[in-house]
Enzyme design. Sequence first.
Site, short mmCIF file in Angstrom:
data_model
loop_
_atom_site.label_atom_id
_atom_site.label_comp_id
_atom_site.label_asym_id
_atom_site.label_seq_id
_atom_site.Cartn_x
_atom_site.Cartn_y
_atom_site.Cartn_z
N SER A 240 1.39 3.82 -3.34
CA SER A 240 0.91 4.94 -4.15
C SER A 240 -0.50 5.36 -3.75
CB SER A 240 0.93 4.58 -5.63
OG SER A 240 2.24 4.38 -6.08
N GLY B 231 0.84 -1.19 0.00
CA GLY B 231 0.00 0.00 0.00
C GLY B 231 0.87 1.24 0.00
N GLU C 92 13.06 -3.00 -5.08
CA GLU C 92 12.10 -2.99 -6.17
C GLU C 92 12.71 -2.51 -7.47
OE1 GLU C 92 7.84 -0.84 -7.33
OE2 GLU C 92 8.48 -0.94 -5.25
N SER D 22 -0.96 -3.64 -6.68
CA SER D 22 -0.99 -4.93 -7.39
C SER D 22 -1.34 -6.08 -6.46
CB SER D 22 0.36 -5.20 -8.06
OG SER D 22 0.62 -4.25 -9.05
#
Length: 370
Positions: A126, A124, A241, A158
Amino acid sequence: MDFSWTAEQQQLRAEAKKVAADAVARYGWVADSWINGYCPDFARELAARGWIGISWPKEFGGAGRPAIDRMIIAEELIGAGAPVGSYWVAERQMGPSIYTYGTADQQQRYLPAILAGEATWCIGMSEPGAGSDLASLRTRALRDGDEYVVNGQKIWTSFAAVSDYCYLICRTTTDGPPHAGISELIVPMDAPGIEVRPIKDMAGGAHFCEVFFTDVRVPASNLVGVEGAAFKQTMRQLEHERGGIDRLVSNHALYRRALDRADMSDPLVRQEVATLETHYRLGRLLVYREALGQAPKGFSAATKLFCTEHERRVADFVARCFGPEALLAGEVSRGLCYANSYTIMGGTSNILRNIVAERILGLPREPAAR
């Protein structure tokens, strides 16, 4: 300098290639399979091999293998289009965050399920008004006794619709500068007050979601790290990431199929293939340098920038090789449509160029216009 692989690494790559081919034969292939390929059964198979968390420290249940081994496996799996999405985010980011900053209870509670391929996590991060500028996020978590009460909205989350947990980046105080007051919470996705709305993209995918939090109560024991001081933790997450192999091989499965159609008798086509192969190897070196800990601090921004720009060029090449067929519905068309997202998610290219300029090269900011 010796750039050759060891015998053990060559054997591992050969095994990973075989596993990937078998998975594609049984489950099908998908471009950008780390984010569009959801298959818990395959995750459990990889866990049984000890490949999930292979580079995690042994004291946290991992195999303690070199990070380069994880890259070799992932390069073959994602490069072939094998569906690794159900565990990918959890193994790449959530696990390392929890064993680095979490409590012993959190490590015992959450890490085994990730290693077993049994748990899917979402991030969680953006928000509608806070994309690349994470410090401007507004989702609040207010302390109420032994709980936090969470209110706010996340977007582009996502796998939220199928996740067991959300690793939530939220604001616990508004005091101080924007980057202060940010905390990280582990939120069970079945908690009352959570609403998930899948977002169907132009390519037909629906892994992106909006997530709404309305008076969601989360145990205070689910706080990861120090309250109000998690900005550096989150930046470390982004290192994982942005600097990974997934940012280089998202559409490599498409590229392999395009090569079968490429007119290699055309010198211009051969030249383009040579350029793509060169860039692939350069990106590979950048990713491996991240895995080996040899990259400068914050350099993952440059790695992600180079690799995802390469993926966009790959998509252009694939489209030309398939010609009109690229416009027909199917995995090729879907993969080509999705390619525009590579240089957006995880930090847009323009934002990353600013990061490289300011934080790596030390260039001065341009004065604000008066």
